[in-house]
Write an enzyme that holds these catalytic residues in place. Structure first.
Site, PDB file in Angstrom:
ATOM      1  CE1 TYR A 112      -7.482  10.516   1.341  1.00 36.05           C
ATOM      2  CE2 TYR A 112      -8.777   9.248  -0.216  1.00 36.05           C
ATOM      3  CZ  TYR A 112      -8.242   9.406   1.044  1.00 36.05           C
ATOM      4  OH  TYR A 112      -8.462   8.442   1.997  1.00 36.05           O
ATOM      5  CG  ASP A 115      -1.921   1.141   1.218  1.00 37.41           C
ATOM      6  OD1 ASP A 115      -1.637   2.182   0.597  1.00 37.41           O
ATOM      7  OD2 ASP A 115      -2.984   1.002   1.849  1.00 37.41           O
ATOM      8  NE  ARG A 126      -0.626  12.638   9.792  1.00 31.55           N
ATOM      9  CZ  ARG A 126      -1.391  11.911   8.969  1.00 31.55           C
ATOM     10  NH1 ARG A 126      -1.084  10.659   8.723  1.00 31.55           N
ATOM     11  NH2 ARG A 126      -2.448  12.431   8.404  1.00 31.55           N
TER      12      ARG A 126
HETATM   13  C1  LIG Z   1      -5.207   7.186   3.341  1.00 33.55           C
HETATM   14  C2  LIG Z   1      -5.063   5.712   3.404  1.00 33.55           C
HETATM   15  C3  LIG Z   1      -6.130   4.881   3.077  1.00 33.55           C
HETATM   16  C4  LIG Z   1      -7.444   5.483   2.661  1.00 33.55           C
HETATM   17  O1  LIG Z   1      -8.393   4.526   2.325  1.00 33.55           O
HETATM   18  P1  LIG Z   1      -9.706   4.954   1.542  1.00 33.55           P
HETATM   19  O2  LIG Z   1     -10.431   3.681   1.387  1.00 33.55           O
HETATM   20  O3  LIG Z   1      -9.271   5.537   0.223  1.00 33.55           O
HETATM   21  O4  LIG Z   1     -10.432   5.944   2.381  1.00 33.55           O
HETATM   22  C5  LIG Z   1      -5.938   3.506   3.134  1.00 33.55           C
HETATM   23  N1  LIG Z   1      -4.750   2.983   3.498  1.00 33.55           N
HETATM   24  C6  LIG Z   1      -3.698   3.762   3.832  1.00 33.55           C
HETATM   25  C7  LIG Z   1      -2.400   3.144   4.221  1.00 33.55           C
HETATM   26  C8  LIG Z   1      -3.834   5.146   3.803  1.00 33.55           C
HETATM   27  O5  LIG Z   1      -2.800   5.918   4.125  1.00 33.55           O
END
Ligand SMILES: *Cc1c(COP(=O)(O)O)cnc(C)c1O
Length: 404
Positions: free
Chosen positions: A217, A194, A364
């Site tokens: 985003y 991720d 942060r």
């Molecule tokens: C910001 C973030 C998300 C966001 O998940 P959404 O389903 O797009 O809201 C997920 N995983 C990580 C590691 C993030 O930093």
């Protein structure tokens, strides 16, 4: 000697300084929260307005073909691919990161049916853990959650998939992508990354990984709720089974066949009708990165973090720098621990320095290389020093004060 002139000098020499002009940044604000919601690239409103008025408003349903709506998710993927070191045809945008992760990890698990363990770490973003748990429940697998530093030591032949977030959303600690990917492969497991807290802030190379996902985003500046993306290594695409089959991933959606037959290539990762306006905003926002050398982005990020951390260590007694001191294991945000974090962040935001909080005690600061100046770091720390010296934080909000 760290003074404002030092930071001004870094700006003068910054090869990326011009990128800042591509953003619409509110006056009087130092925005250190682009790792949570990236700011607005200046050209995006006109691009989205054109899609709304000309494509939706005028061409209406013909736009699926006429204006390429049908392929927009893949065209956004083509713009993201070079940012993560992926080849053409291996990335598609859509859904949210949570759903993208479910698809990537679920498809990976199906490629290792004889193994039961999905391995992750307890520093992972909670939504990733929730998605993996729910996946495990539906495919008779088991999620094993260990400490980040323990991951490599526990990868064995029971592990189907190792699923990790590259940069920790709290501390900013960064996993060694190449080393962990190699360890997963040595044990016969698949590797899913991720990249939510790294894509757009550094050069990345997912070419050895099996799958990856990331957020649209944050550092990609695609706007609130922008679609996420998913990468699948070209060698796996033909055998990849999307655990959320939907008509957009069908090889012939308008045949309206009662049985699912997956499209060729990365298209099989699509699910249902895509949010065209959000995809259009993200597609447009990604122009900011066209022709940008992501290694320069990484170098600037490292220099910004080093400057911020030196200032914090020398000028901010009472704060603990939680982010690792070793630049090779950091992302692009810095976290400072302080027992009064909430009131201090409230005071900072009141003074135009926008960071955020991760409870209970972390302040942060996202240092996005594409629009921040080095002097912004000096100026932000000056404000923080002033808030501490004057004890202005005592007046700011209560324990329940507003946060972003
Ligand atoms: C910001 C973030 C998300 C966001 O998940 P959404 O389903 O797009 O809201 C997920 N995983 C990580 C590691 C993030 O930093």
């Amino acid at each position: 000697m760290l003074d404002r002139a030092h930071f001004e000098g870094l700006d003068t020499a910054d090869p990326l300084a011009g990128l800042r002009n591509r953003f619409e940044l509110p006056p009087g604000v130092i925005y250190l929260d682009g790792n949570s919601l990236g700011p607005l690239p200046a050209h995006v409103p006109a691009a989205v307005a054109r899609v709304v008025h000309e494509e939706w408003g005028t061409d209406l349903i013909r736009s699926w073909n006429l204006n390429g709506w049908w392929t927009l998710a893949e065209r956004v993927g083509e713009r993201i691919a070079p940012l993560i070191g992926a080849p053409p045809g291996s990335v598609i945008a859509g859904d949210t990161t949570t759903v993208a992760l479910y698809k990537a990890a679920g498809g990976a698990r199906r490629m290792r049916p004889e193994r039961r363990v999905i391995l992750t770490d307890d520093g992972n973003f909670p939504t990733d853990l929730y998605a993996l748990d729910s996946l495990a429940g539906s495919v008779d697998a088991e999620v094993s959650v260990v400490a980040p530093e323990a991951v490599v030591g526990v990868i064995d032949d029971t592990v189907a998939v190792v699923c990790l977030t590259h940069v920790d959303y709290r501390s900013g600690r960064r996993h060694d992508m190449a080393a962990i990917t190699a360890a997963a492969h040595a044990a016969g497991a698949l590797m899913v990354w991720d990249l939510s807290h790294s894509v757009g802030a550094m050069d990345l190379d997912v070419s050895q990984a099996d799958m990856a996902v990331g957020c649209g985003y944050k550092y990609l500046n695609g706007g609130p709720g922008a679609p996420a993306f998913v990468y699948v290594h070209p060698d796996h695409q033909a055998s990849f089974e999307n655990p959320i089959a939907g008509w957009w991933g069908h090889r012939d959606p308008f045949a309206m066949d009662t049985r699912f037959a997956a499209a060729d290539g990365i298209r099989r990762l699509a699910v249902g009708t895509q949010p065209i306006l959000s995809l259009a905003a993200l597609h447009s926002a990604l122009e900011v990165f066209e022709g940008v050398d992501m290694r320069q982005v990484r170098e600037k990020s490292e220099r910004m973090l080093a400057g911020f951390i030196s200032l914090a260590e020398t000028r901010l007694p009472g704060f603990e720098v939680v982010t690792p001191s070793d630049a090779s294991v950091r992302g692009s945000h810095v976290s400072l621990a302080h027992p009064e974090a909430r009131r201090i962040m409230t005071a900072l935001i009141d003074r135009g320095v926008v960071g955020d909080l991760r409870p209970p005690n972390l302040l942060r600061f996202g240092l996005a290389p594409s629009y921040l100046r080095y002097v912004d770091i000096w100026d932000a720390v000056e404000v923080l020093v002033d808030i501490m010296q004057t004890e202005a934080w005592r007046e700011a909000g209560g324990p329940e004060g507003p946060v972003t």
